[in-house]
Design an enzyme around this catalytic site. Structure first.
Site, PDB file in Angstrom:
ATOM      1  N   CYS A   1     -29.876  40.292  -6.806  1.00  0.00           N
ATOM      2  CA  CYS A   1     -29.192  40.565  -5.534  1.00  0.00           C
ATOM      3  C   CYS A   1     -29.629  39.638  -4.409  1.00  0.00           C
ATOM      4  O   CYS A   1     -29.075  39.715  -3.307  1.00  0.00           O
ATOM      5  CB  CYS A   1     -29.423  42.022  -5.119  1.00  0.00           C
ATOM      6  SG  CYS A   1     -31.161  42.446  -4.793  1.00  0.00           S
TER       7      CYS A   1
ATOM      8  N   CYS B   1     -25.112  78.281  25.938  1.00  0.00           N
ATOM      9  CA  CYS B   1     -23.849  78.874  25.468  1.00  0.00           C
ATOM     10  C   CYS B   1     -22.644  77.992  25.721  1.00  0.00           C
ATOM     11  O   CYS B   1     -21.536  78.315  25.275  1.00  0.00           O
ATOM     12  CB  CYS B   1     -23.629  80.232  26.104  1.00  0.00           C
ATOM     13  SG  CYS B   1     -23.276  80.153  27.886  1.00  0.00           S
TER      14      CYS B   1
ATOM     15  N   CYS C   1     -14.809  67.618  28.577  1.00  0.00           N
ATOM     16  CA  CYS C   1     -14.377  66.279  28.159  1.00  0.00           C
ATOM     17  C   CYS C   1     -14.860  65.882  26.768  1.00  0.00           C
ATOM     18  O   CYS C   1     -14.471  64.831  26.260  1.00  0.00           O
ATOM     19  CB  CYS C   1     -14.815  65.228  29.175  1.00  0.00           C
ATOM     20  SG  CYS C   1     -16.613  64.980  29.244  1.00  0.00           S
TER      21      CYS C   1
ATOM     22  N   CYS D   1       0.139  12.598  -8.541  1.00  0.00           N
ATOM     23  CA  CYS D   1      -0.851  12.081  -9.487  1.00  0.00           C
ATOM     24  C   CYS D   1      -2.080  12.990  -9.511  1.00  0.00           C
ATOM     25  O   CYS D   1      -2.540  13.462  -8.466  1.00  0.00           O
ATOM     26  CB  CYS D   1      -1.258  10.665  -9.097  1.00  0.00           C
ATOM     27  SG  CYS D   1      -2.417   9.914 -10.275  1.00  0.00           S
TER      28      CYS D   1
ATOM     29  N   CYS E   1       0.849  -1.202   0.000  1.00  0.00           N
ATOM     30  CA  CYS E   1       0.000   0.000   0.000  1.00  0.00           C
ATOM     31  C   CYS E   1       0.880   1.245   0.000  1.00  0.00           C
ATOM     32  O   CYS E   1       1.858   1.328   0.751  1.00  0.00           O
ATOM     33  CB  CYS E   1      -0.914  -0.002   1.233  1.00  0.00           C
ATOM     34  SG  CYS E   1      -1.866   1.537   1.454  1.00  0.00           S
TER      35      CYS E   1
ATOM     36  N   CYS F   1     -42.349  28.547  -1.399  1.00  0.00           N
ATOM     37  CA  CYS F   1     -42.438  28.749   0.048  1.00  0.00           C
ATOM     38  C   CYS F   1     -43.110  30.073   0.381  1.00  0.00           C
ATOM     39  O   CYS F   1     -43.196  30.440   1.551  1.00  0.00           O
ATOM     40  CB  CYS F   1     -41.055  28.697   0.684  1.00  0.00           C
ATOM     41  SG  CYS F   1     -39.987  30.100   0.253  1.00  0.00           S
TER      42      CYS F   1
ATOM     43  N   CYS G   1     -34.203  72.374  32.806  1.00  0.00           N
ATOM     44  CA  CYS G   1     -33.212  73.342  33.279  1.00  0.00           C
ATOM     45  C   CYS G   1     -32.020  73.411  32.341  1.00  0.00           C
ATOM     46  O   CYS G   1     -31.604  72.403  31.755  1.00  0.00           O
ATOM     47  CB  CYS G   1     -32.753  72.938  34.681  1.00  0.00           C
ATOM     48  SG  CYS G   1     -31.492  74.023  35.383  1.00  0.00           S
TER      49      CYS G   1
END
Length: 604
Positions: free
Chosen positions: A275, A342, A315, A204, A154, A267, A325
Site C-alpha cells: 500500500c 430541557c 434554528c 503512420c 517537408c 533513506c 449557567c
C-alpha cells in the site's frame, strides 16, 4: 515462460508465515549481527586467566548476536540507486538487442511496451514477430517512397528542403530537421508520453526511437527524455517501486519471498510494499487504510459535535455549553433563549419549575422517556469519541516516542559512541550492543504504535481475543518501557562521568543486552499472534498454549490458565511445569536451565 525477469504483482504473492519479525535497516552491515568469535571454544574460555574474566560478556553478547542472525529472514528486496537502475536498464536493452539482432533503440521500444520484461519480449517476438513489430511500430519496410531527388518537400511546413536537411523514421516520411526538432521538443515537454513517440504523419504508426531524439533534440530535452526513460523502468514494472519518502530517489526491487512486505529504504524510511503507506506490520493494509481515513475524516468532528453540543430549538445550529449557567442564548441573528437541560423556552422557567438553575421539568420528562432517543445518541457519540481518543492518543504517543528514539539513535551513532569508547576505554566495535538496543526500541515503537490501530478495530464482542491481545500488548509494552528507560536514563551516567568502575559498565552491558533480547521476544510473540489473527484463542473464550521461545507457555487473561509470573524465584505454570524467572531481565526459564536464556545471567 518463467524467468527471473517476470514482473510479479506483490498482491499475488502467497503469504508465508514468519516465525519472527525483523526491524533491521537496509544499510545495517551484516557483520553487525554476526560474531567474529569462535563459539565452539566456550569450554576453553572458562579456563582463561582471571585477567580475561571481565570480557566474558563479549562472548555472551556475540553468541546472542549469532542467534539473532540465524533467526533473521533472507531479505526479499533490493534497494536501487540511480546508477543501479541505469545499469539494469542498459543490461536489459543489450540482452534483447543481442538475442533478436536489432538495434538498441528498437530494443528500448520493445522493452517499454512489455514493461521492461526481457522474457516477455522474447516470448512475444518468437511467437509472432510480425504482430509485435506492427504493435510497437518497428517497420521492416518503408511505407513511403520518394525519388532520388536533391530536394524534398517537408510534410509539415511544405518547404522545399535540400535532401541532407530531411529526416525520417523507418517509414521514410520526409520532414525537415527544424520541424522534427519542434515536434520532438513539444512532445518531451508534454510529459512521459514522449516515450511512445510516433511519426508526425497522422496515418503512420512508425515508432520514433531514442537515436533520432539524441540527434535532433537539444541537451535540455535529451536530459528530460532520459529521466522519463529511467523512471519508466521503475513505474512500468510490477516488482519495482519508488520509495514514497519525500525527496528520496531510491527505488525498491521486490522479489516473491517470505510474505513480509515491510521495506526499509536507505533513506531510513520504512514503508509497506503493498500500500506504500508507512511500514505497519503486523497490521494489515486494510486496517491501516481505515485508520488513516478515520484520522483525517470529518466523521470525528461530527462525533465531537454530537457528544459536546446540542441544537438550538429554533434554528437547529449546534451550541456548545462553555459556562456553568443553564441559560443559553443562541448567536445572532437567532438570539433564542432556552434551557440547556430541557431545551425549553427560558421565559417558561421560574420558581414553579424548581428555579432558574434547577430544571425539574427536564428530570420529569427524562423519567417519562421524552429524551431517551436523543440522550442515547449523545451517549453513544460520546462513548465512541472517548474510545477513539483512547487509541489515537496512544498511537500518536508511540509515534512521537519513535521519532525521538530515531533522533537519539542518530545522536548515539554520531556522537555518544565515540565519547563512550574514550571514557570506558572500550573499542567501538564492542559497543554495538547499545546501537542494537536503540534499533530495537525504534522498531518496537513502530510495532506498538500500529497495535493500537489493530485494537481499535478488534470487535468488542470477541472478549477472549481482546483479553489475549491486551495481555500480549501489555507484556510487550512493559518490556519496551524497561528497555527504553535503561537505554535512555541509565546510559547517561556513563556519558556524564569518568568515575564509574569498569564492572559497573559491564553490569550495564549485561542488563541492556538482556532487556533487548527479552523485549524482542515479547514483540515476536505479539507480532506472530496478530498475524495469525489471535488464533490461539479457542471457542470457549480460553487461550490455548502458545509456544514460547524458551520452551515455556503463555496464556491470555481470558484463558483458563495463567502465564508464569516474572518476578524472580520459582513459579509453577498451568500445566505443572516449573519455571524460574531471571532477576536481571524477568525472563521465565525452564527449571533445568542454569543460566537465563535471554541475558545469560547465572541462576542463583
Amino acid at each position: 515462460m518463467d524467468s527471473e525477469d517476470d514482473m510479479h504483482d506483490a498482491n499475488d504473492v502467497e503469504s508465508v508465515e514468519d516465525d519472527f519479525y525483523s526491524g533491521e535497516t537496509e544499510d545495517t552491515p551484516m557483520d553487525y549481527y554476526c560474531s567474529d568469535y569462535d563459539h565452539n571454544n566456550d569450554e576453553d574460555a572458562e579456563d582463561e586467566d582471571d585477567d580475561d574474566a571481565d570480557f566474558d560478556f563479549v562472548e555472551d553478547d556475540m553468541d546472542d548476536s549469532a542467534d539473532i542472525a540465524s533467526r533473521r529472514p533472507e531479505q526479499n528486496y533490493t534497494i536501487l540507486k540511480e546508477s543501479d537502475i541505469r545499469q539494469h536498464q542498459e543490461d536489459a536493452i543489450t540482452r534483447v538487442s543481442t538475442v533478436l539482432s536489432i538495434s538498441q533503440a528498437a530494443s528500448s521500444i520493445l522493452l517499454r511496451h512489455f514493461n521492461w520484461s526481457v522474457s516477455k519480449v522474447h516470448d512475444a517476438w518468437f511467437a509472432d514477430e510480425g504482430r509485435v513489430r506492427k504493435t510497437v511500430g518497428l517497420l521492416e519496410e518503408p511505407v513511403f517512397q520518394f525519388a532520388n531527388a536533391r530536394e524534398l518537400t517537408c510534410g509539415i511546413c511544405f518547404e522545399i528542403i535540400p535532401r541532407d536537411g530531411i529526416k525520417s523514421a523507418a517509414c521514410c516520411h520526409p520532414f525537415c530537421t527544424a520541424c522534427w526538432a519542434g515536434y520532438i521538443s513539444t512532445s518531451i515537454n508534454d510529459g512521459p508520453g514522449c516515450l511512445t513517440l510516433r511519426c508526425p504523419d497522422p496515418s503512420c504508426s512508425a515508432a520514433v526511437g531514442q537515436d533520432m531524439i539524441d540527434s535532433l533534440a537539444p541537451d535540455e530535452d535529451k536530459e528530460k527524455y532520459s529521466r522519463y526513460l529511467l523512471r519508466s523502468y521503475i513505474e512500468d514494472s510490477k516488482k519495482t517501486k519508488w520509495c514514497p519518502a519525500p525527496g528520496c530517489e531510491y527505488a525498491v526491487n521486490f522479489e516473491a519471498g517470505n510474505g513480509n512486505y515491510d521495506i526499509n529504504c536507505l533513506c531510513s524510511y520504512g514503508f509497506c510494499w503493498n500500500c506504500t503507506e508507512e511500514a505497519h506490520r503486523p497490521v494489515d493494509c486494510g486496517t491501516v487504510a481505515k485508520w488513516i481515513l478515520k484520522n483525517s475524516a470529518e466523521s470525528e468532528n461530527m462525533n465531537w459535535i454530537l457528544a459536546n453540543s446540542k441544537p438550538c430549538p429554533k434554528c437547529k445550529r449546534p451550541i456548545e455549553k462553555n459556562q456553568g449557567c443553564m441559560h443559553m442564548t443562541c448567536t445572532p441573528p437567532c438570539k433564542f433563549e432556552f434551557c440547556w437541560l430541557c431545551l425549553g423556552v427560558w421565559q417558561d422557567h421560574g420558581e414553579r419549575t424548581g428555579g432558574f438553575y434547577a430544571c425539574n421539568r427536564y428530570e420529569a420528562a427524562k423519567q417519562e422517556g421524552v429524551y431517551d432517543e436523543a440522550e442515547k445518541r449523545r451517549e453513544m457519540a460520546k462513548n465512541s469519541l472517548e474510545r477513539y481518543t483512547h487509541y489515537y492518543e496512544r498511537w500518536a504517543s508511540n509515534q512521537l516516542s519513535r521519532q525521538k528514539a530515531l533522533a537519539d539513535l542518530h545522536q548515539m551513532q554520531t556522537v555518544h559512541i565515540e565519547k563512550l569508547s574514550d571514557l570506558q576505554c572500550t573499542p567501538e566495535s564492542q559497543l554495538k550492543f547499545i546501537i542494537e538496543a536503540w534499533m530495537q526500541i525504534v522498531e518496537c515503537r513502530r510495532v506498538l504504535k500500529w497495535t493500537y490501530a489493530y485494537g481499535f478495530y478488534l470487535h468488542e464482542n470477541e472478549h477472549a481475543k481482546k483479553q489475549f491481545f491486551e495481555y500480549l500488548q501489555g507484556e510487550a509494552e512493559s518490556g519496551l518501557e524497561r528497555l527504553h528507560q535503561c537505554a535512555e536514563k541509565e546510559l547517561q551516567q556513563f556519558l556524564n562521568t569518568e568515575s564509574k568502575l569498569p564492572n559497573d559498565f559491564n553490569d550495564f552491558r549485561t542488563k541492556l543486552a538482556g532487556l533487548t533480547s527479552v523485549t524482542r521476544n515479547y514483540f515476536e510473540n505479539l507480532v506472530r499472534a496478530l498475524e495469525n489473527g489471535l488464533s490461539d484463542v479457542d471457542t470457549n473464550a480460553a487461550c490455548s498454549k502458545t509456544s514460547m521461545k524458551n520452551g515455556g507457555s503463555s496464556k491470555g487473561r481470558g484463558g483458563r490458565g495463567k502465564a508464569p509470573t516474572r518476578t524472580g524465584g520459582s513459579n509453577t505454570s498451568a500445566d505443572g511445569s516449573i519455571y524460574w524467572s531471571c532477576e536481571q531481565c524477568t525472563y521465565a526459564n525452564v527449571k533445568s536451565a542454569t543460566r537465563c536464556e535471554m541475558c545469560n545471567q547465572q541462576h542463583r
